[in-house]
Design a protein around this motif. Structure first.
Motif, PDB file in Angstrom:
ATOM      1  N   LEU A   1       9.420 -97.518 -21.324  1.00 22.81           N
ATOM      2  CA  LEU A   1       8.687 -96.860 -20.244  1.00 22.81           C
ATOM      3  C   LEU A   1       7.253 -97.373 -20.194  1.00 22.81           C
ATOM      4  N   ILE A   2       6.655 -97.605 -21.358  1.00 27.07           N
ATOM      5  CA  ILE A   2       5.291 -98.151 -21.422  1.00 27.07           C
ATOM      6  C   ILE A   2       5.264 -99.520 -20.763  1.00 27.07           C
ATOM      7  N   THR A   3       6.208-100.364 -21.157  1.00 27.41           N
ATOM      8  CA  THR A   3       6.264-101.735 -20.639  1.00 27.41           C
ATOM      9  C   THR A   3       6.478-101.762 -19.140  1.00 27.41           C
ATOM     10  N   LYS A   4       7.420-100.974 -18.662  1.00 27.03           N
ATOM     11  CA  LYS A   4       7.707-100.953 -17.224  1.00 27.03           C
ATOM     12  C   LYS A   4       6.514-100.443 -16.432  1.00 27.03           C
ATOM     13  N   GLY A   5       5.831 -99.426 -16.970  1.00 26.25           N
ATOM     14  CA  GLY A   5       4.651 -98.901 -16.290  1.00 26.25           C
ATOM     15  C   GLY A   5       3.529 -99.926 -16.239  1.00 26.25           C
ATOM     16  N   ALA A   6       3.330-100.634 -17.354  1.00 23.85           N
ATOM     17  CA  ALA A   6       2.280-101.649 -17.405  1.00 23.85           C
ATOM     18  C   ALA A   6       2.581-102.806 -16.466  1.00 23.85           C
ATOM     19  N   GLU A   7       3.844-103.192 -16.394  1.00 22.29           N
ATOM     20  CA  GLU A   7       4.226-104.286 -15.497  1.00 22.29           C
ATOM     21  C   GLU A   7       4.041-103.895 -14.037  1.00 22.29           C
ATOM     22  N   LYS A   8       4.303-102.638 -13.719  1.00 26.78           N
ATOM     23  CA  LYS A   8       4.232-102.166 -12.331  1.00 26.78           C
ATOM     24  C   LYS A   8       2.797-101.891 -11.882  1.00 26.78           C
ATOM     25  N   PHE A   9       2.017-101.255 -12.763  1.00 27.07           N
ATOM     26  CA  PHE A   9       0.699-100.770 -12.348  1.00 27.07           C
ATOM     27  C   PHE A   9      -0.469-101.422 -13.087  1.00 27.07           C
ATOM     28  N   GLY A  10      -0.178-102.215 -14.116  1.00 23.59           N
ATOM     29  CA  GLY A  10      -1.233-102.833 -14.912  1.00 23.59           C
ATOM     30  C   GLY A  10      -1.475-102.055 -16.197  1.00 23.59           C
ATOM     31  N   ARG A  11      -1.792-102.773 -17.268  1.00 19.67           N
ATOM     32  CA  ARG A  11      -1.998-102.144 -18.573  1.00 19.67           C
ATOM     33  C   ARG A  11      -3.081-101.077 -18.537  1.00 19.67           C
ATOM     34  N   GLN A  12      -4.140-101.333 -17.736  1.00 18.24           N
ATOM     35  CA  GLN A  12      -5.272-100.417 -17.720  1.00 18.24           C
ATOM     36  C   GLN A  12      -4.886 -99.039 -17.194  1.00 18.24           C
ATOM     37  N   CYS A  13      -3.724 -98.955 -16.551  1.00 17.03           N
ATOM     38  CA  CYS A  13      -3.269 -97.700 -15.952  1.00 17.03           C
ATOM     39  C   CYS A  13      -2.443 -96.849 -16.921  1.00 17.03           C
ATOM     40  N   ILE A  14      -1.956 -97.460 -17.998  1.00 13.63           N
ATOM     41  CA  ILE A  14      -1.019 -96.775 -18.891  1.00 13.63           C
ATOM     42  C   ILE A  14      -1.710 -96.382 -20.195  1.00 13.63           C
ATOM     43  N   VAL A  15      -1.757 -95.076 -20.440  1.00 14.34           N
ATOM     44  CA  VAL A  15      -2.380 -94.513 -21.637  1.00 14.34           C
ATOM     45  C   VAL A  15      -1.274 -93.968 -22.545  1.00 14.34           C
ATOM     46  N   LEU A  16      -1.251 -94.407 -23.786  1.00 13.96           N
ATOM     47  CA  LEU A  16      -0.318 -93.836 -24.752  1.00 13.96           C
ATOM     48  C   LEU A  16      -1.008 -92.673 -25.455  1.00 13.96           C
TER      49      LEU A  16
ATOM     50  N   VAL B   1       0.615-100.423 -28.177  1.00 14.25           N
ATOM     51  CA  VAL B   1      -0.221-101.453 -27.570  1.00 14.25           C
ATOM     52  C   VAL B   1       0.617-102.711 -27.325  1.00 14.25           C
ATOM     53  N   GLY B   2       1.484-103.020 -28.268  1.00 14.92           N
ATOM     54  CA  GLY B   2       2.372-104.165 -28.106  1.00 14.92           C
ATOM     55  C   GLY B   2       3.318-104.010 -26.929  1.00 14.92           C
ATOM     56  N   PHE B   3       3.725-102.763 -26.668  1.00 12.31           N
ATOM     57  CA  PHE B   3       4.622-102.508 -25.535  1.00 12.31           C
ATOM     58  C   PHE B   3       3.879-102.571 -24.200  1.00 12.31           C
ATOM     59  N   GLY B   4       2.543-102.469 -24.239  1.00 11.51           N
ATOM     60  CA  GLY B   4       1.786-102.591 -22.995  1.00 11.51           C
ATOM     61  C   GLY B   4       0.747-101.528 -22.722  1.00 11.51           C
ATOM     62  N   ALA B   5       0.573-100.552 -23.616  1.00 11.70           N
ATOM     63  CA  ALA B   5      -0.435 -99.514 -23.396  1.00 11.70           C
ATOM     64  C   ALA B   5      -1.835-100.128 -23.387  1.00 11.70           C
ATOM     65  N   GLY B   6      -2.623 -99.778 -22.394  1.00 11.68           N
ATOM     66  CA  GLY B   6      -3.967-100.323 -22.287  1.00 11.68           C
ATOM     67  C   GLY B   6      -5.036 -99.420 -22.871  1.00 11.68           C
ATOM     68  N   GLU B   7      -4.642 -98.218 -23.274  1.00  7.15           N
ATOM     69  CA  GLU B   7      -5.584 -97.257 -23.850  1.00  7.15           C
ATOM     70  C   GLU B   7      -4.804 -96.266 -24.687  1.00  7.15           C
ATOM     71  N   LEU B   8      -5.457 -95.691 -25.696  1.00  5.95           N
ATOM     72  CA  LEU B   8      -4.840 -94.665 -26.529  1.00  5.95           C
ATOM     73  C   LEU B   8      -5.621 -93.362 -26.406  1.00  5.95           C
ATOM     74  N   LEU B   9      -4.900 -92.267 -26.308  1.00  9.38           N
ATOM     75  CA  LEU B   9      -5.489 -90.934 -26.366  1.00  9.38           C
ATOM     76  C   LEU B   9      -4.868 -90.237 -27.568  1.00  9.38           C
ATOM     77  N   VAL B  10      -5.634 -90.122 -28.638  1.00 18.26           N
ATOM     78  CA  VAL B  10      -5.071 -89.656 -29.912  1.00 18.26           C
ATOM     79  C   VAL B  10      -5.687 -88.313 -30.301  1.00 18.26           C
ATOM     80  N   THR B  11      -4.815 -87.320 -30.443  1.00 23.59           N
ATOM     81  CA  THR B  11      -5.248 -85.963 -30.771  1.00 23.59           C
ATOM     82  C   THR B  11      -4.905 -85.643 -32.220  1.00 23.59           C
ATOM     83  N   SER B  12      -5.895 -85.157 -32.949  1.00 20.11           N
ATOM     84  CA  SER B  12      -5.658 -84.641 -34.291  1.00 20.11           C
ATOM     85  C   SER B  12      -5.170 -83.210 -34.170  1.00 20.11           C
ATOM     86  N   MET B  13      -3.910 -82.990 -34.477  1.00 21.61           N
ATOM     87  CA  MET B  13      -3.364 -81.642 -34.411  1.00 21.61           C
ATOM     88  C   MET B  13      -4.013 -80.726 -35.438  1.00 21.61           C
ATOM     89  N   ASP B  14      -4.420 -81.287 -36.567  1.00 20.13           N
ATOM     90  CA  ASP B  14      -5.064 -80.493 -37.616  1.00 20.13           C
ATOM     91  C   ASP B  14      -6.405 -79.930 -37.152  1.00 20.13           C
TER      92      ASP B  14
END
Length: 252
Positions: A112-127, A163-176
């Motif tokens: 899903l990451i790869t397909k989204g990046a291919e369709k809309f560009g990496r900068q559009c897909i946030v993991l 990132v390898g699959f195509g994510a152009g940005e990460l949003l990482v939440t510490s659950m702790d």
């Protein structure tokens, strides 16, 4: 060096902004459109909109709410929750989103990451990654379904794979740290900063202005996300930015 970003987060449940601690005990905060408009006036750089119950309730994100928010704010809007297909991404982008955040669905189907990046560009897909420290293994585990389900994934390794699959940005939440106001998990973001080269948004734990400064001075993350301190009026975005400038942090 890229200017750092201050990003409020709207956790939305059935059209209302909610906030809890460690992903539970949610309190009603208010209307997302009104809150987003207020944050724009305060000087927010972006808004993150997460439909926090869409995945568990097996439904799509609330398009109408996103359209209302997008019609009132004129800054980048990242939307996540209930996204399972490229068509879902397209619908949200048409509703006014600028970037799409994928979490649980990406774990189930990394393509899903790869397909989204291919369709809309990496900068559009946030993991988006919800990470919780495991003292037994001394690593961060990835959780999905709004933090309800533990996976076998290592958060740092999953970030690299994403990132390898195509994510152009990460949003990482510490659950702790989520909602605890005890400061960002600097160890988590230091590890992520060394692991990937794409922009990282840190989320979870902000309680005071110095937490923003510590994050930006001790890691290379690009954005700091916060919710509780802004929602409950404990900090204003303009106040945070003024102090960051005094501390020598380059901001927008």
């Amino acid at each position: 060096m890229l200017a750092k970003r201050i990003i409020p987060c709207l956790d939305v449940d059935h059209g209302r902004v909610k906030k809890g601690v460690n992903f539970v005990n949610l309190q009603d905060v208010g209307d997302p459109t009104a809150i987003a408009s207020a944050y724009q006036k305060q000087g927010a750089d972006e808004i993150v909109f997460l439909d926090i119950t869409a995945t568990n309730e097996h439904r799509k994100a609330i398009i109408e709410t996103i359209e209302k928010v997008a019609g009132q704010v004129f800054m980048p809007l990242t939307v996540g929750g209930g996204i399972h297909t490229v068509s879902d991404m397209m619908a949200l982008l048409k509703a006014g989103a600028d970037k799409i955040a994928v979490n649980s669905a990406a774990v189930d189907n990394p393509d899903l990451i790869t397909k989204g990046a291919e369709k809309f560009g990496r900068q559009c897909i946030v993991l988006a990654i919800d990470a919780k420290f495991n003292a037994d293994t001394n690593q961060y585990d990835v959780y999905v379904n709004g933090g309800r389900k533990k996976t076998t994934l290592n958060a740092i390794e999953w970030a690299k794979q994403g990132v390898g699959f195509g994510a152009g940005e990460l949003l990482v939440t510490s659950m702790d740290r989520d909602g605890t106001k005890s400061g960002y998990d600097l160890n988590l973001y230091q590890q992520l900063s060394r692991a990937v080269s794409v922009p990282i948004i840190a989320s979870g734990g902000c309680g005071q202005v110095s937490d923003f400064t510590n994050l930006f001075q001790q890691t290379t993350v690009d954005g700091a996300l916060a919710a509780s301190v802004f929602h409950f009026g404990e900090l204003k975005i303009s106040t945070v930015k003024d102090q960051l400038r005094k501390d020598g942090v380059i901001i927008r």
